[in-house]
Design an enzyme around this catalytic site. Structure first.
Site, short mmCIF file in Angstrom:
data_model
loop_
_atom_site.label_atom_id
_atom_site.label_comp_id
_atom_site.label_asym_id
_atom_site.label_seq_id
_atom_site.Cartn_x
_atom_site.Cartn_y
_atom_site.Cartn_z
N GLY A 239 0.83 -1.20 0.00
CA GLY A 239 0.00 0.00 0.00
C GLY A 239 0.85 1.24 0.00
O GLY A 239 1.99 1.24 -0.48
N ASP B 103 10.95 -8.47 11.24
CA ASP B 103 11.50 -7.84 10.03
C ASP B 103 12.34 -6.62 10.40
O ASP B 103 12.14 -5.52 9.88
CB ASP B 103 10.39 -7.45 9.07
N LYS C 17 -1.11 4.63 6.95
CA LYS C 17 -0.64 3.48 6.19
C LYS C 17 -1.87 2.84 5.56
O LYS C 17 -2.68 2.22 6.26
CB LYS C 17 0.09 2.50 7.11
#
Length: 572
Positions: A311, A419, A328
């Protein structure tokens, strides 16, 4: 102890007692001092061996054991043997029972050097240490030389005994080393009654062996990280108080509760599931899918900050609360995307830490589902290193300690990031670091979203066990953070770069050696330990933070200072 001291002297004379100046028994006295120096070394070695199994668990039992070892090895035996050696020479000088054989006594009467004279008089017929320092008579060695030898030699020996103790307590707090060196200081003070010349030669033998004594302690090695990271055994809960039977019989039972008015069993609602923890920042709570808040034009977009397959991220203005936020937005969200964004909202709402980005809301915008987050003005760590070069050890240490604290706070809430990489750490204009993008974060028990078969994380910064398909853990987050710090110090991922993401993933799965670690960094050893292929051998984030903050303190820097400072770009 007198017999043991005379036996020690005889052994020292046998080991090394050459008939040259200053005399065989003078040499034997220094040899005896070297043998006495082995006791603190032995104590430090025993403590280092014990810590192999106990790590940094300092309960009453281990403290008592370490205190007893230090008392015996650094005070009792060295003091009694030094005093016994001095008494042996005094008895030989006065004609009493010295414990030495007739042949040994005959050699004590020999005169080897003009400044020594007869050995038994030189070693047993003078003043003791206290009298020599405070009531000098001008006999024997000069007063200045006595000061240097009787104070300088013990001070130098104390330094190396402290190094032995600190080596024995590596990878842990340094204060337990006092169990060794404080008794040693007491031994020196209690030895004021030793004959001064005897004390000089004892310390001349003690000092070099206290220097060499660091080697066997270092060879034992520190306790493994798996032992240091082992959680302490929980203390048993005290049993609740139970009154004696006689008292129970005499206590009247409590009266029954009054009946409820208008009680209707069918009107009782079912038990609700526990609500997720919320972020400390104001704003509506993250709502579950199906009951989202409508944006209603509340967030006015200012400029696009980034875009990707998932996105777009926008800088926006919250018109109701008059603050800048980050939106976001997931385009064309499906059910999995909704669950992923809800999961990110839950993860961030559960974590309250000044260096983790905060979540404010989850709303429906015209072009997709939007996560409303704290807006961080700054640049990613990757861009900083790319544009300005690697960080120095001070900046990297602050970054490591800060991010370790942020991740530990997330782990305490049961949230894994999975991550961590240079582009997911933002440095604000003040130089403070913030951890962002918990988009693939997962809470404990959230397992249904891991059955997609997708690789989670960035290949260059993925932990070996994760690349092989194992479940992520706090240890894999710690590995990724260490890889990010290595990048900040060297400008390259620790395994180097590969031509394709699949090649990088295969290199991670095969646990290929780290080829691009910073060579001259003060953090090299901790990086090597944190990037170990076996998760069980890696230090925890708490241990890493303690080690790095300790190093920063030793070099005179604070852990909460800026990582780096830069001038933000001017907006037009």
């Amino acid at each position: 102890m007198g017999g043991l001291a005379s036996s020690l002297l005889s052994l020292a004379h046998t080991l090394f007692g050459p008939g040259i100046c200053p005399g065989d028994w003078v040499w034997a006295t220094s040899t005896a001092g070297a043998l006495i120096a082995l006791f603190p070394v032995l104590g430090s070695v025993v403590i280092a061996i014990i810590r192999k199994g106990t790590g940094n668990r300092y309960d009453m039992t281990t403290l008592s054991i370490f205190g007893g070892i230090g008392l015996v090895a650094a005070l009792v035996f060295p003091w009694l043997l030094s005093l016994g050696v001095s008494e042996t020479y005094r008895a030989a000088f006065s004609g009493g029972a010295s414990g030495l054989s007739g042949a040994e006594m005959s050699t004590l009467d020999k005169d080897f050097c003009s400044w020594v004279g007869v050995q038994k008089e030189y070693l047993g017929g003078g003043q003791n240490v206290y009298e020599t320092l405070f009531y000098p008579t001008g006999q024997g060695l000069s007063y200045g030389l006595y000061l240097v030898l009787l104070l300088g030699l013990p001070a130098a020996s104390l330094l190396f005994v402290m190094l032995q103790a600190r080596t024995a307590f590596r990878r842990g707090p340094k204060w337990p080393s006092r169990f060794i060196w404080i008794p040693f200081v007491a031994m020196f003070l209690f030895s004021a009654g030793v004959e001064a010349n005897t004390a000089v030669h004892l310390w001349l033998g003690f000092l070099p062996f206290s220097v060499l004594g660091i080697i066997p302690v270092a060879l034992v090695g520190p306790p493994p990280w798996s032992v240091i990271n082992r959680p302490e055994r929980p203390r048993p809960e005290p049993e609740p108080y139970r009154p004696p039977p006689s008292q129970v019989a005499q206590t009247p039972p409590p009266p029954p509760p009054p009946p409820l008015k208008n009680y209707n069993p069918t009107s009782v609602a079912p038990a609700a599931e526990p609500a997720p923890l919320l972020a400390a920042a104001p704003g509506p709570i993250p709502a579950p899918p199906g009951s989202r808040n409508a944006g209603g034009g509340r967030y006015r977009r200012i400029k696009q900050l980034g875009a990707g397959g998932f996105g777009t991220v926008w800088q926006a203005h919250d018109t109701q609360l008059n603050r800048t936020v980050a939106l976001k937005i997931a385009h064309a969200p499906d059910r999995d995307t909704e669950e992923r964004m809800q999961r990110e909202a839950r993860a961030l709402a559960a974590v309250s830490h000044p260096n983790c980005v905060r979540v404010y809301d989850l709303v429906e915008e015209n072009d997709g589902l939007a996560l409303v987050m704290e807006y961080l003005e700054g640049r990613p760590l990757a861009a900083i290193v790319d544009g300005h070069g690697p960080l120095d050890d001070i900046a990297a240490g602050r970054l490591w300690a800060t991010m370790a604290g942020a991740l530990a706070a997330a782990h305490a809430k049961g949230v894994l990031h999975r991550d961590i990489k240079p582009s997911n750490i933002i440095l604000d204009p003040g130089g403070l670091a913030h951890l962002i993008d918990f988009g693939i974060a997962r809470s404990k028990g959230d397992s249904k979203l891991t059955a997609t078969g997708m690789m989670i994380g960035t290949p260059d910064f993925v932990a070996p066990e994760t690349a092989m398909g194992s479940q992520a853990s706090p240890a894999s987050d710690a590995w990724q953070l260490a890889a990010t710090i290595s990048y900040a110090l060297s400008g390259q991922p620790p395994r180097g770069t590969r031509e394709t993401p699949m090649a990088a993933l295969m290199a991670a799965a095969r646990s290929e050696p780290m080829s691009c670690l910073p060579a001259r960094s003060a953090h090299s050893r901790l990086l090597i330990a944190s990037l170990d292929a076996d998760p069980r051998r890696r230090p925890t984030l708490t241990a890493v933070r303690r080690e790095v903050e300790g190093w920063l303190s030793r070099v005179g820097k604070s852990a909460d200072g800026p990582v780096t400072q830069f001038v933000p770009r001017q907006t037009r």
